[in-house]
Scaffold this active site. Sequence first.
Site, mmCIF file in Angstrom:
data_model
loop_
_atom_site.group_PDB
_atom_site.id
_atom_site.type_symbol
_atom_site.label_atom_id
_atom_site.label_comp_id
_atom_site.label_asym_id
_atom_site.label_seq_id
_atom_site.Cartn_x
_atom_site.Cartn_y
_atom_site.Cartn_z
ATOM 1 N N TYR A 158 73.597 43.121 24.335
ATOM 2 C CA TYR A 158 72.390 43.091 23.503
ATOM 3 C C TYR A 158 71.214 43.588 24.338
ATOM 4 O O TYR A 158 71.344 44.570 25.057
ATOM 5 C CB TYR A 158 72.195 41.679 22.936
ATOM 6 C CG TYR A 158 71.227 41.633 21.776
ATOM 7 C CD1 TYR A 158 71.397 42.459 20.662
ATOM 8 C CD2 TYR A 158 70.135 40.775 21.794
ATOM 9 C CE1 TYR A 158 70.512 42.432 19.609
ATOM 10 C CE2 TYR A 158 69.229 40.738 20.735
ATOM 11 C CZ TYR A 158 69.431 41.564 19.651
ATOM 12 O OH TYR A 158 68.541 41.535 18.604
ATOM 13 N N LYS B 121 93.015 41.428 1.701
ATOM 14 C CA LYS B 121 93.106 42.883 1.857
ATOM 15 C C LYS B 121 92.728 43.283 3.282
ATOM 16 O O LYS B 121 93.367 44.146 3.896
ATOM 17 C CB LYS B 121 92.172 43.558 0.843
ATOM 18 C CG LYS B 121 92.454 45.040 0.613
ATOM 19 C CD LYS B 121 93.792 45.236 -0.083
ATOM 20 C CE LYS B 121 94.044 46.677 -0.446
ATOM 21 N NZ LYS B 121 93.464 47.063 -1.726
#
Length: 767
Positions: free
Chosen positions: A40, A95
Amino acid sequence: MSKQSRRREALVYHAKPTPGKIKVVPTKKYASQRDLSLAYSPGVAEPCLEIEKDKNNVYKYTTKGNLVAVISNGTAVLGLGNIGPEASKPVMEGKGLLFKIFADIDVFDIEVDTENIEEFIATVKNIAPTFGGINLEDIKAPEAFEIERRLKEELDIPVMHDDQHGTAIISAAALINALELAEKKIDDVKIVISGAGAAAISCSRLYQACGAVRDNMVMLDSKGVIRQDRENLTKEKAEFATDRKIDTLEEAMQDADVFIGLSMADIVTPGMLKTMAANPIVFAMANPNPEIAYDLAIDTRDDIIMATGRSDHPNQVNNVLGFPFIFRGALDVRATKINEAMKMAAVMALAELAKEPVPEQVNIAYGETRLTFGRDYIIPKPFDPRLIAQVPPAVAKAAMESGVAQQPITDWQKYEDELLERSGSDNKIVRLLLNRAKINPKRVVYAEADHLDVLKAAQIAYDEGIAHPILLGRRDVIEKLMEEIEFDAEVPIIDPKSDEETDRKNKYAEVYWKQRKRKGVTRYSAQKIMRERNYFAAMMVNEGDADAMISGYSRSYPSVVKPMLELIGLAPGSTRVATTNVMMTQRGPMFLSDTSININPSASDLTKIAQMTAGVVKMFGMEPVMAMISYSNFGSSKNQTATKVGEAVTYLHKRHPNLLVDGELQTDFALNSEMLQDIFPFSKLAGRKVNTLIFPNLESANITYKLLKELNKADSIGPIMMGMRKPIHILQLDASVDEIVNMTAIAVIDAQQKEKKEQELNAGIGL
């Protein structure tokens, strides 16, 4: 299982121990403040600036290239209907799970709370920069058509509504193969399509692309046959309206060759099936219950070719055969869309795969004795490991040829290997083994052929051209098992205890007695012992009646090794017998020695084990990079268990300077090349990827290979016998069919090499 039990199990599965089925897993280190400052602020600014300069750098510095969004508004979920976005989330997570396990594609599932077409399209477009592809899911028709059309036009990443195209692609592949078996041509057959939703329309369009004639197609919706004289048809239904003067499914089915069901359960009757043409093709794909029950259809017509959407019947039309691999191929060439050429490439790849010999692991996964192309097997099974190596390359090539690939693939073998690694199925080394065996297959005697798994392995070896099996055991048992698995080849079956083998037993016994008469063996005991299959099989190899032998499936390793050492003996120049196991790990194949024979080898023994293992590694087409393992590093311990390893290394460095071997080394240093380079830069292994570990004793080697096998589920080939005069290989107790097949290939290659050495020796003597 009762409906209530299944419901309870499903709810617990989704709720425990952590709600849901997917999670985000970091791919970079994050333990220290330094790691976090790179992940970050402030370090993250650097890739941001690079992407600002060139948007294509987003594929270099982020997950975009392997990230697909599964997006739904929950308006047409499975057989549940319009249940809303929140209720659809378990399906979308599922999925995502399938994308990951079948094609190593990462997924964010996104549920959009709107049924407004424009709002839905705007939402997807606004989040599209995050993703490398968009999988639309469970959106009702006709909105689904417009949503997909618009997004494909307005986005520059692959977009596919799987409910439309997934079913179409899989069923088209199945239809091509079914027509071949029925000996019918696609441009001649009459096709009935029950259903007029997104999947039915897409199926019909793709069948046309495969050669079906629109005038031969009749489509029905809930109101009956879609005719040209019906009013208020959507443009999609109007596309398939017929001019035939029929109204009902019963009328449409008369003389039809093909029925495609994408509608509702139990609307097809036995009477309707009886009116269809000869060799009817029926794809009853309504979920969870088909348009006609499988058993009822099979009982009604014995000439039927039947497919459903269910996994408990043959020929399951399952979308998982398509979408993970289609997106994999599209992502890997950074395609801007999934076009018709790519879909057709997937169809043909799937159709062809169904005609190839089926891996034994697929038979095991589906509880089948033997799958082979035919009426009950017209489409590959979802857990066929070959799918990832067959479908994505076909899709990628089609993307390149049709001009939508932005990052073409140039090395297709490398790409296929990468795909296999993604699936956790790096079968390159196994393919090498099998191909080498096929070049010159040998006679392999299976000493325990009256065990089903051994016989199945022999069948595969025969079918694949790896070996010429000789089956030992009770003839009646073997013949019964052969009939069960449809192994109808003319192969020798020998029962050592039978009267018909008396002459051969006596011959073998005489040879054995002459060899061992001064070691307590009498003629009578020799004749008696030749009734034992392992002695008989070993003598077959000794006397040239077989080229190699496989045993050990049903008996302990030591009990099988003993007669082999007595009868076969050591190879010329060998002073030691040892074994190595090949482990299929995430870092690639690893050879581990000695895993089965030498309990506490001396320094001299270790040098022989290392040399023999190097030969096996080369047999696999690899350069041996060998670490001699201990609990110490380069003399850090003066204990004999460590110093003997150092002594072996010193000898190997002196006598075999070209052999890449070093030690003694702790395992972590051996496997971590960077750490080894930093701490011990003088090592011959520094900067190299070690692929072979030589252990100081049997205990450590055997424990390590079995830990790898059980904890990491690493596949194993072995133990491979080294140092024997003849090609004799002993299985681990209760080895799998695949392991027996692989060991058969090893035995054949061993026989090939020993034959070659003998020919070279004879040629040298002749000179």
